[in-house]
Write a protein that holds these residues in place. Structure first.
Motif, PDB file in Angstrom:
ATOM      1  N   LYS A  14      -5.385  -1.325  -1.584  1.00  0.00           N
ATOM      2  CA  LYS A  14      -4.425  -2.308  -1.068  1.00  0.00           C
ATOM      3  C   LYS A  14      -5.141  -3.536  -0.524  1.00  0.00           C
ATOM      4  O   LYS A  14      -4.649  -4.654  -0.647  1.00  0.00           O
ATOM      5  CB  LYS A  14      -3.534  -1.667  -0.010  1.00  0.00           C
ATOM      6  N   ALA A  15      -6.335  -3.329   0.041  1.00  0.00           N
ATOM      7  CA  ALA A  15      -7.127  -4.461   0.542  1.00  0.00           C
ATOM      8  C   ALA A  15      -7.579  -5.346  -0.613  1.00  0.00           C
ATOM      9  O   ALA A  15      -7.562  -6.583  -0.503  1.00  0.00           O
ATOM     10  CB  ALA A  15      -8.334  -3.956   1.324  1.00  0.00           C
ATOM     11  N   LEU A  16      -7.954  -4.742  -1.735  1.00  0.00           N
ATOM     12  CA  LEU A  16      -8.351  -5.526  -2.910  1.00  0.00           C
ATOM     13  C   LEU A  16      -7.151  -6.289  -3.463  1.00  0.00           C
ATOM     14  O   LEU A  16      -7.276  -7.453  -3.857  1.00  0.00           O
ATOM     15  CB  LEU A  16      -8.965  -4.625  -3.989  1.00  0.00           C
ATOM     16  N   LEU A  17      -5.991  -5.666  -3.475  1.00  0.00           N
ATOM     17  CA  LEU A  17      -4.779  -6.341  -3.932  1.00  0.00           C
ATOM     18  C   LEU A  17      -4.487  -7.557  -3.055  1.00  0.00           C
ATOM     19  O   LEU A  17      -4.222  -8.649  -3.564  1.00  0.00           O
ATOM     20  CB  LEU A  17      -3.591  -5.376  -3.929  1.00  0.00           C
ATOM     21  N   ALA A  18      -4.574  -7.396  -1.740  1.00  0.00           N
ATOM     22  CA  ALA A  18      -4.314  -8.507  -0.817  1.00  0.00           C
ATOM     23  C   ALA A  18      -5.335  -9.625  -1.007  1.00  0.00           C
ATOM     24  O   ALA A  18      -4.975 -10.816  -1.025  1.00  0.00           O
ATOM     25  CB  ALA A  18      -4.337  -8.005   0.626  1.00  0.00           C
ATOM     26  N   ALA A  19      -6.598  -9.269  -1.180  1.00  0.00           N
ATOM     27  CA  ALA A  19      -7.642 -10.273  -1.395  1.00  0.00           C
ATOM     28  C   ALA A  19      -7.414 -11.018  -2.707  1.00  0.00           C
ATOM     29  O   ALA A  19      -7.629 -12.233  -2.790  1.00  0.00           O
ATOM     30  CB  ALA A  19      -9.020  -9.613  -1.390  1.00  0.00           C
ATOM     31  N   THR A  20      -6.959 -10.301  -3.728  1.00  0.00           N
ATOM     32  CA  THR A  20      -6.686 -10.918  -5.031  1.00  0.00           C
ATOM     33  C   THR A  20      -5.529 -11.900  -4.914  1.00  0.00           C
ATOM     34  O   THR A  20      -5.595 -13.023  -5.440  1.00  0.00           O
ATOM     35  CB  THR A  20      -6.367  -9.837  -6.081  1.00  0.00           C
ATOM     36  N   GLU A  21      -4.484 -11.519  -4.210  1.00  0.00           N
ATOM     37  CA  GLU A  21      -3.340 -12.412  -4.032  1.00  0.00           C
ATOM     38  C   GLU A  21      -3.753 -13.671  -3.269  1.00  0.00           C
ATOM     39  O   GLU A  21      -3.330 -14.776  -3.605  1.00  0.00           O
ATOM     40  CB  GLU A  21      -2.211 -11.675  -3.301  1.00  0.00           C
ATOM     41  N   GLU A  22      -4.591 -13.489  -2.262  1.00  0.00           N
ATOM     42  CA  GLU A  22      -5.087 -14.635  -1.484  1.00  0.00           C
ATOM     43  C   GLU A  22      -5.935 -15.558  -2.360  1.00  0.00           C
ATOM     44  O   GLU A  22      -5.822 -16.786  -2.299  1.00  0.00           O
ATOM     45  CB  GLU A  22      -5.916 -14.126  -0.295  1.00  0.00           C
ATOM     46  N   ALA A  23      -6.775 -14.973  -3.213  1.00  0.00           N
ATOM     47  CA  ALA A  23      -7.629 -15.764  -4.102  1.00  0.00           C
ATOM     48  C   ALA A  23      -6.788 -16.571  -5.084  1.00  0.00           C
ATOM     49  O   ALA A  23      -7.083 -17.744  -5.327  1.00  0.00           O
ATOM     50  CB  ALA A  23      -8.591 -14.848  -4.857  1.00  0.00           C
ATOM     51  N   ILE A  24      -5.742 -15.976  -5.619  1.00  0.00           N
ATOM     52  CA  ILE A  24      -4.866 -16.675  -6.566  1.00  0.00           C
ATOM     53  C   ILE A  24      -4.197 -17.866  -5.879  1.00  0.00           C
ATOM     54  O   ILE A  24      -4.134 -18.958  -6.432  1.00  0.00           O
ATOM     55  CB  ILE A  24      -3.800 -15.716  -7.142  1.00  0.00           C
ATOM     56  N   LYS A  25      -3.711 -17.645  -4.659  1.00  0.00           N
ATOM     57  CA  LYS A  25      -3.060 -18.740  -3.925  1.00  0.00           C
ATOM     58  C   LYS A  25      -4.022 -19.891  -3.683  1.00  0.00           C
ATOM     59  O   LYS A  25      -3.649 -21.059  -3.806  1.00  0.00           O
ATOM     60  CB  LYS A  25      -2.517 -18.229  -2.597  1.00  0.00           C
ATOM     61  N   SER A  26      -5.264 -19.576  -3.365  1.00  0.00           N
ATOM     62  CA  SER A  26      -6.226 -20.639  -3.042  1.00  0.00           C
ATOM     63  C   SER A  26      -6.682 -21.422  -4.272  1.00  0.00           C
ATOM     64  O   SER A  26      -7.051 -22.576  -4.157  1.00  0.00           O
ATOM     65  CB  SER A  26      -7.434 -20.064  -2.300  1.00  0.00           C
ATOM     66  N   THR A  27      -6.646 -20.794  -5.446  1.00  0.00           N
ATOM     67  CA  THR A  27      -7.090 -21.497  -6.652  1.00  0.00           C
ATOM     68  C   THR A  27      -5.965 -22.262  -7.335  1.00  0.00           C
ATOM     69  O   THR A  27      -6.222 -23.208  -8.059  1.00  0.00           O
ATOM     70  CB  THR A  27      -7.675 -20.524  -7.696  1.00  0.00           C
ATOM     71  N   GLY A  28      -4.736 -21.819  -7.135  1.00  0.00           N
ATOM     72  CA  GLY A  28      -3.612 -22.452  -7.802  1.00  0.00           C
ATOM     73  C   GLY A  28      -3.511 -22.093  -9.273  1.00  0.00           C
ATOM     74  O   GLY A  28      -2.734 -22.684 -10.015  1.00  0.00           O
ATOM     75  N   VAL A  29      -4.279 -21.105  -9.704  1.00  0.00           N
ATOM     76  CA  VAL A  29      -4.266 -20.661 -11.100  1.00  0.00           C
ATOM     77  C   VAL A  29      -2.963 -19.910 -11.378  1.00  0.00           C
ATOM     78  O   VAL A  29      -2.466 -19.174 -10.522  1.00  0.00           O
ATOM     79  CB  VAL A  29      -5.483 -19.726 -11.365  1.00  0.00           C
ATOM     80  N   GLN A  30      -2.417 -20.129 -12.562  1.00  0.00           N
ATOM     81  CA  GLN A  30      -1.248 -19.375 -12.981  1.00  0.00           C
ATOM     82  C   GLN A  30      -1.727 -18.001 -13.413  1.00  0.00           C
ATOM     83  O   GLN A  30      -2.444 -17.873 -14.405  1.00  0.00           O
ATOM     84  CB  GLN A  30      -0.540 -20.070 -14.141  1.00  0.00           C
ATOM     85  N   ALA A  31      -1.342 -16.973 -12.666  1.00  0.00           N
ATOM     86  CA  ALA A  31      -1.790 -15.629 -12.987  1.00  0.00           C
ATOM     87  C   ALA A  31      -0.711 -14.613 -12.662  1.00  0.00           C
ATOM     88  O   ALA A  31       0.047 -14.778 -11.710  1.00  0.00           O
ATOM     89  CB  ALA A  31      -3.062 -15.287 -12.216  1.00  0.00           C
ATOM     90  N   GLU A  32      -0.666 -13.594 -13.473  1.00  0.00           N
ATOM     91  CA  GLU A  32       0.233 -12.475 -13.245  1.00  0.00           C
ATOM     92  C   GLU A  32      -0.617 -11.343 -12.681  1.00  0.00           C
ATOM     93  O   GLU A  32      -1.602 -10.939 -13.299  1.00  0.00           O
ATOM     94  CB  GLU A  32       0.873 -12.065 -14.566  1.00  0.00           C
ATOM     95  N   ILE A  33      -0.252 -10.851 -11.507  1.00  0.00           N
ATOM     96  CA  ILE A  33      -1.002  -9.761 -10.884  1.00  0.00           C
ATOM     97  C   ILE A  33      -0.201  -8.472 -11.038  1.00  0.00           C
ATOM     98  O   ILE A  33       0.977  -8.425 -10.681  1.00  0.00           O
ATOM     99  CB  ILE A  33      -1.260 -10.022  -9.389  1.00  0.00           C
TER     100      ILE A  33
END
Length: 79
Positions: A14-33
Motif C-alpha cells: 500500500k505504501a508503494l501504491l501511495a508513492a506511485t500515485e504521488e509520483a504520477i501527480k507530480s509528473t503530470g504524466v497521463q497514466a493508468e494505475i
C-alpha cells in the motif's frame, strides 16, 4: 502509460501504491494505475517478490518500497 503495483495488500504494498500515485501527480504524466492483489495474476507477471512495480509491462522494481522521486525517475526513463 500503464502502471501496475503488485502486492498482497500488506503495508509495504500500500505504501508503494501511495508513492506511485504521488509520483504520477507530480509528473503530470497521463497514466493508468492498477493495483493487483491476485496472486495468480502476480505470478503470471514473473515477479518474484512483492511489492512490485510494472511500467508498460516491464518489471522495474521488486521487493521494495520506492520513494516517489525514484518512481518519477523510472517514469521519465520509460516514457
Amino acid at each position: 502509460m500503464q502502471i501496475k503495483v503488485l502486492g498482497t495488500g500488506c503495508r509495504k504494498c500500500k505504501a508503494l501504491l501511495a508513492a506511485t500515485e504521488e509520483a504520477i501527480k507530480s509528473t503530470g504524466v497521463q497514466a493508468e494505475i492498477e493495483y493487483v492483489t491476485d496472486m495468480m495474476q502476480i505470478a503470471e507477471t514473473g515477479l518474484l517478490s512483492t511489492p512490485g512495480l510494472i511500467i508498460d509491462n516491464q518489471i522495474v522494481s521488486s521487493g521494495k518500497v520506492l520513494e516517489p522521486q525514484a518512481i518519477v525517475e523510472l517514469i521519465e526513463k520509460n516514457k
